[in-house]
Scaffold this active site. Structure first.
Site, PDB file in Angstrom:
ATOM      1  N   PRO A 152       0.833  -1.212   0.000  1.00 45.57           N
ATOM      2  CA  PRO A 152       0.000   0.000   0.000  1.00 45.57           C
ATOM      3  C   PRO A 152       0.863   1.254   0.000  1.00 45.57           C
ATOM      4  O   PRO A 152       1.832   1.369   0.750  1.00 45.57           O
ATOM      5  CB  PRO A 152      -0.808  -0.125   1.292  1.00 45.57           C
ATOM      6  CG  PRO A 152      -0.896  -1.591   1.527  1.00 45.57           C
ATOM      7  CD  PRO A 152       0.413  -2.153   1.039  1.00 45.57           C
ATOM      8  N   LEU A 157       4.430   2.234   4.896  1.00 42.60           N
ATOM      9  CA  LEU A 157       4.722   0.799   4.884  1.00 42.60           C
ATOM     10  C   LEU A 157       5.927   0.487   4.007  1.00 42.60           C
ATOM     11  O   LEU A 157       6.122  -0.642   3.575  1.00 42.60           O
ATOM     12  CB  LEU A 157       3.486   0.007   4.419  1.00 42.60           C
ATOM     13  CG  LEU A 157       2.252   0.195   5.313  1.00 42.60           C
ATOM     14  CD1 LEU A 157       1.036  -0.515   4.724  1.00 42.60           C
ATOM     15  CD2 LEU A 157       2.515  -0.326   6.733  1.00 42.60           C
ATOM     16  N   GLY A 158       6.721   1.494   3.766  1.00 38.16           N
ATOM     17  CA  GLY A 158       8.000   1.268   3.076  1.00 38.16           C
ATOM     18  C   GLY A 158       7.855   0.944   1.606  1.00 38.16           C
ATOM     19  O   GLY A 158       8.716   0.266   1.037  1.00 38.16           O
ATOM     20  N   SER A 159       6.794   1.446   0.956  1.00 38.29           N
ATOM     21  CA  SER A 159       6.628   1.124  -0.466  1.00 38.29           C
ATOM     22  C   SER A 159       7.785   1.698  -1.289  1.00 38.29           C
ATOM     23  O   SER A 159       8.290   1.031  -2.194  1.00 38.29           O
ATOM     24  CB  SER A 159       5.282   1.623  -0.994  1.00 38.29           C
ATOM     25  OG  SER A 159       5.093   2.978  -0.671  1.00 38.29           O
ATOM     26  N   SER A 160       8.221   2.915  -0.955  1.00 39.26           N
ATOM     27  CA  SER A 160       9.307   3.503  -1.748  1.00 39.26           C
ATOM     28  C   SER A 160      10.603   2.726  -1.540  1.00 39.26           C
ATOM     29  O   SER A 160      11.346   2.476  -2.482  1.00 39.26           O
ATOM     30  CB  SER A 160       9.518   4.974  -1.400  1.00 39.26           C
ATOM     31  OG  SER A 160       9.879   5.130  -0.050  1.00 39.26           O
ATOM     32  N   ALA A 161      10.847   2.310  -0.304  1.00 37.43           N
ATOM     33  CA  ALA A 161      12.063   1.536  -0.030  1.00 37.43           C
ATOM     34  C   ALA A 161      12.009   0.185  -0.742  1.00 37.43           C
ATOM     35  O   ALA A 161      13.010  -0.265  -1.313  1.00 37.43           O
ATOM     36  CB  ALA A 161      12.237   1.325   1.472  1.00 37.43           C
ATOM     37  N   ALA A 162      10.836  -0.449  -0.736  1.00 42.10           N
ATOM     38  CA  ALA A 162      10.718  -1.764  -1.379  1.00 42.10           C
ATOM     39  C   ALA A 162      10.993  -1.642  -2.873  1.00 42.10           C
ATOM     40  O   ALA A 162      11.737  -2.448  -3.448  1.00 42.10           O
ATOM     41  CB  ALA A 162       9.328  -2.353  -1.118  1.00 42.10           C
ATOM     42  N   ASP A 181      13.961   1.645   6.701  1.00 43.50           N
ATOM     43  CA  ASP A 181      13.094   1.064   5.664  1.00 43.50           C
ATOM     44  C   ASP A 181      13.904   0.237   4.671  1.00 43.50           C
ATOM     45  O   ASP A 181      13.519  -0.875   4.296  1.00 43.50           O
ATOM     46  CB  ASP A 181      12.380   2.179   4.876  1.00 43.50           C
ATOM     47  CG  ASP A 181      11.310   2.875   5.675  1.00 43.50           C
ATOM     48  OD1 ASP A 181      11.342   2.779   6.921  1.00 43.50           O
ATOM     49  OD2 ASP A 181      10.437   3.525   5.062  1.00 43.50           O
ATOM     50  N   GLY A 220       2.319   5.072   0.050  1.00 48.84           N
ATOM     51  CA  GLY A 220       2.276   6.315   0.813  1.00 48.84           C
ATOM     52  C   GLY A 220       1.742   6.151   2.207  1.00 48.84           C
ATOM     53  O   GLY A 220       1.300   7.099   2.838  1.00 48.84           O
TER      54      GLY A 220
HETATM   55  C1  MEV Z   1       9.299   6.168   8.290  1.00 47.06           C
HETATM   56  O1  MEV Z   1       8.829   4.889   7.907  1.00 47.06           O
HETATM   57  C2  MEV Z   1       9.919   6.111   9.638  1.00 47.06           C
HETATM   58  C3  MEV Z   1      10.514   7.405  10.152  1.00 47.06           C
HETATM   59  O2  MEV Z   1      11.168   7.078  11.379  1.00 47.06           O
HETATM   60  C4  MEV Z   1      11.496   8.006   9.193  1.00 47.06           C
HETATM   61  C5  MEV Z   1      12.684   7.107   8.973  1.00 47.06           C
HETATM   62  O3  MEV Z   1      13.034   6.324   9.857  1.00 47.06           O
HETATM   63  O4  MEV Z   1      13.253   7.235   7.885  1.00 47.06           O
HETATM   64  C6  MEV Z   1       9.462   8.439  10.425  1.00 47.06           C
END
Ligand code: MEV
Length: 328
Positions: free
Chosen positions: A101, A106-111, A152, A103
């Site tokens: 999901p 849940l780490g979509s950009s990192a994934a 992430d 934005g």
């Molecule tokens: C974002 O998923 C988590 C935060 O702690 C930012 C980060 O760790 O990059 C808000």
């Protein structure tokens, strides 16, 4: 040649935002994974197809441009920077299914970033170790978001359940019991795409911290203390404590200013429906919540679905994975 790669999304169980200030955090890889496919093409163009968002765009590595500036296409900045970090000249067709999901913290950009760096480097015969994939992916997140802890990208790369000590040392928590969680997320959240909103929220916390150091520094210190305690509770499978610590963590995130009405509604709906603990997960500001549900998983999912969206997740042991196929 065709390379496919996938990498999991993540949920933070404890410690978000405080991790930006060098404090520990605990996060798990989700069963939902971003999928990427990379193939060559005869011209020098790079076409990006993000199937679940209906995006089909060209990116230009040399001139550093994506052909669209519309906010819901913010993901293309991650794509551009990821591809650039491991690729130079030749044309590529890139297919992405975000699946996680979007934005919602849940780490979509990192994934997507981790899977892309893994796929494109493999396509170019570059043998990247996981440590290097995580490092490059973190660099991309920093470039796009301005602020990002490595959390992430570490979770997406390594998978599993991780205690990040002092925001940098990765300690894998090998447990033999389940940590049953339900993720609630809103489609109508503040974030349109795996977006720069994380940067904005981290920035807003920074401003609050600078405006009220005597108040906010102890809040961050309390998040640190509860995260250290939560690690022991998780290792000992102390369900009551895990739930209580989540609830405390939620209150402290509220104090940091990253809560919203939708998130509050979900957090309390989950608790009323039987979750032992529930809190914002990730940056906040409109994204997702995590509920610890040793019992009543179905009831919590049903209650959350009445107001927003929800799914159950286990800890995914698999981090980033790639497969190479010769195609004719
Ligand atoms: C974002 O998923 C988590 C935060 O702690 C930012 C980060 O760790 O990059 C808000």
């Amino acid at each position: 040649m065709q390379v496919t790669a996938s990498a999991p999304g993540k949920a933070i169980l404890f410690g978000e935002h405080a991790v930006v200030y060098g404090k520990p955090a605990i996060a798990m890889a989700l069963s939902k994974r971003a999928q990427v496919k990379v193939t060559g093409r005869l011209d020098k163009k790079i076409q990006v197809n993000i199937r679940d968002l209906g995006i089909k765009e060209y990116i230009n590595l040399k001139e550093n441009i994506v052909t669209s500036n519309s906010p819901e296409k913010g993901i293309l900045k991650y794509v551009l920077n990821s591809v650039k970090s491991v690729h130079q000249e030749s044309g590529l067709d890139i297919y992405i299914d975000v699946n996680v999901p979007i934005g919602g913290g849940l780490g979509s950009s990192a994934a997507v970033t981790v899977a892309l760096i893994a796929a494109v480097s493999k396509y170019n015969n570059i043998d990247l170790k996981k440590k290097e994939i995580a490092r490059l992916a973190h660099k991309v997140e920093l470039e796009v978001q301005n602020y990002a802890s490595p959390l992430d990208t570490i979770i997406s790369t390594y998978g599993g359940l991780i205690y990040l000590k002092d925001a940098k040392k990765i300690i894998s928590l090998d447990i033999n019991h389940d940590i049953p969680v339900v993720i609630g997320f809103t489609d109508s959240g503040g974030n349109t795409m795996c977006s720069t909103d994380t940067g904005k929220l981290v920035g807003a916390v920074k401003i609050r911290k600078e405006s009220y150091p005597e108040i906010i520094n102890p809040v961050i210190g309390s998040i640190e203390a509860l995260t250290i305690e939560a690690k022991e509770a998780i290792l000992n499978n102390d369900k009551k404590r895990i739930g209580e610590l989540m609830n405390i963590n939620h209150g402290l995130l509220d104090a940091l200013g990253v809560n919203t009405l939708e998130l509050s509604n979900m957090v309390y709906t989950a608790r009323v429906a039987g979750a032992s603990g529930s809190k914002i997960t990730g940056a906040g500001g409109g994204g997702s919540i995590i509920s610890f549900c040793p019992e009543g998983t179905e009831e919590v999912i049903a209650a959350l679905k009445k107001i927003e969206n929800a799914f159950k997740s286990d800890i995914s042991k698999d981090g980033v994975k790639t497969t190479l196929k010769e195609v004719r």
